[in-house]
Design a protein around this motif. Structure first.
Motif, PDB file in Angstrom:
ATOM      1  N   PRO A   1      -2.324  10.303   8.601  1.00  0.00           N
ATOM      2  CA  PRO A   1      -3.774  10.525   8.527  1.00  0.00           C
ATOM      3  C   PRO A   1      -4.185  11.769   7.743  1.00  0.00           C
ATOM      4  N   SER A   2      -3.317  12.753   7.652  1.00  0.00           N
ATOM      5  CA  SER A   2      -3.689  13.987   6.951  1.00  0.00           C
ATOM      6  C   SER A   2      -3.768  13.802   5.435  1.00  0.00           C
ATOM      7  N   TYR A   3      -3.262  12.686   4.909  1.00  0.00           N
ATOM      8  CA  TYR A   3      -3.370  12.448   3.467  1.00  0.00           C
ATOM      9  C   TYR A   3      -4.833  12.457   3.014  1.00  0.00           C
ATOM     10  N   PHE A   4      -5.718  11.920   3.834  1.00  0.00           N
ATOM     11  CA  PHE A   4      -7.109  11.752   3.427  1.00  0.00           C
ATOM     12  C   PHE A   4      -7.768  13.089   3.093  1.00  0.00           C
ATOM     13  N   VAL A   5      -7.337  14.154   3.762  1.00  0.00           N
ATOM     14  CA  VAL A   5      -7.957  15.465   3.547  1.00  0.00           C
ATOM     15  C   VAL A   5      -7.062  16.396   2.724  1.00  0.00           C
TER      16      VAL A   5
END
Length: 372
Positions: free
Chosen positions: A183-187
């Motif tokens: 999920p941290s890819y998005f930010v």
């Protein structure tokens, strides 16, 4: 001659005939099994034709049976969500299934016959949006193979190279899709260009949720690990009296979806991105899964028959999880009770997010209804 005389003197003629008949039967069975394992390519043409006919009969039946087993929950690997008594903690995402359909080969083959392929689809966000639930629901599908733990390759381990990344993924066969979720890819600012460099055709899935609820959930998770952290209110505001929101706090910053999406659209067209509603993933999991399966170009195998709603946890659960015939729910780390937050603080946060939400609706062409 000596052997024949000894044989005839030792055994009666009737016993000898039976023994010879048994040997003939045994050799015939061995040869038949030899052909079934596709090792009779050196046999004569009529024999190979016979073996091929048997194989052609086995192929569709084997595939149909396997897909039926997997589609009803008897699948391969994966920790699902550790239910209320956590009976699934022993399951491993790296555990291979004994056999899978090998497509063009026309037979059931060990998973070791597959190859490790870089992911064709990635769940890139968002944290506390419902990414774990989505991935585990998708793993019920027989044509999806996914990494269990979050690899964090494109944000933390990029310097280790694509070969290192490839080794993390499970083997797949023709027609199967390799997936991962971090999920941290998005930010992560560098993530879009790095994924594009791997493959410009990568399909991207983003699970989004009301940013206010997401921020509270994010804080609740941190609080469970660090009970001595400041209050939600003190972290939210840079200046409480002036009502200034501290956008440097990650729990707030992640929810500015439009800002992060703008970075991704510099590399990927909108048609390669699917935005999944975290709220609908709870209220209508089958409906959201249908959209995801369509987006991935897969048959709609995961349907409403796979789910039931657990009133105690407030989440949908799988009637039959991977590798088991028993129901399975989200684990203890999911669905934590949120701390009480002052209504004025939540209202101020909603005011802060409203223009960003409107921009996000416009960019994606979808109104998620967070401001109604």
């Amino acid at each position: 001659m000596a052997f024949s005389r000894l044989w005839s003197d030792t055994l009666p003629r009737s016993v000898s005939k039976k023994f010879v008949a048994m040997l003939c039967t045994l050799f015939t069975l061995l040869y038949f099994m030899h052909c079934l394992t596709d090792r009779c390519s050196t046999a004569s043409a009529p024999q190979r034709a016979c073996g091929q006919a048997a194989q052609d009969w086995r192929a569709p039946r084997s595939k149909t049976l396997l897909q039926k087993w997997i589609a009803t929950g008897f699948a391969d690997d994966a920790p699902l969500f550790g239910g209320e008594s956590d009976p699934w903690s022993h399951l491993s995402s790296s555990s291979p299934i004994p056999a899978v359909w090998s497509g063009g080969a026309g037979k059931l083959s060990p998973l070791s016959d597959g190859t490790k392929k870089l992911p064709q689809a990635i769940i890139i966000g968002v944290k506390k949006g419902g990414t774990r639930a989505l991935l585990e629901f998708l793993r019920v599908h027989p044509d999806i193979r996914a990494v269990g733990a979050e690899p964090h390759f494109f944000d933390r381990h990029y310097d280790k190279g694509l070969d290192w990344y490839r080794e993390l993924v499970p083997r797949t066969l023709e027609g199967q899709i390799t997936m991962e979720k971090t999920p941290s890819y998005f930010v992560t600012r560098e993530a879009p260009s790095r994924i594009y460099a791997m493959s410009r055709d990568t399909k991207l899935i983003v699970v989004v949720r009301d940013p206010v609820t997401r921020a509270v959930s994010d804080y609740t998770q941190t609080l469970s690990k660090k009970p001595d952290i400041p209050t939600f209110e003190s972290l939210t505001f840079r200046n409480r009296s002036a009502g200034l929101i501290d956008t440097s706090w990650s729990a707030v910053q992640i929810g500015i979806y439009a800002k992060h999406l703008d970075n991704w659209l510099r590399f990927f067209p909108l048609r390669q991105m699917l935005f999944v509603s975290g709220e609908r993933l709870i209220s209508d999991p089958a409906g959201e899964l249908a959209r995801v399966q369509d987006f991935l170009g897969l048959k709609r195998i995961v349907t409403d028959k796979h789910f039931y709603f657990n009133q105690t946890k407030g989440f949908p659960c799988l009637k039959k999880a991977e590798g088991s015939s028993k129901p399975h729910c989200l684990g203890k780390t999911k669905g934590r009770t949120h701390p009480d937050i002052q209504p004025q603080v939540l209202q101020r946060l909603r005011q802060f997010y409203r223009p960003f939400n409107m921009k996000f609706y416009q960019m994606t062409g979808h109104n998620f209804g967070w401001d109604e």
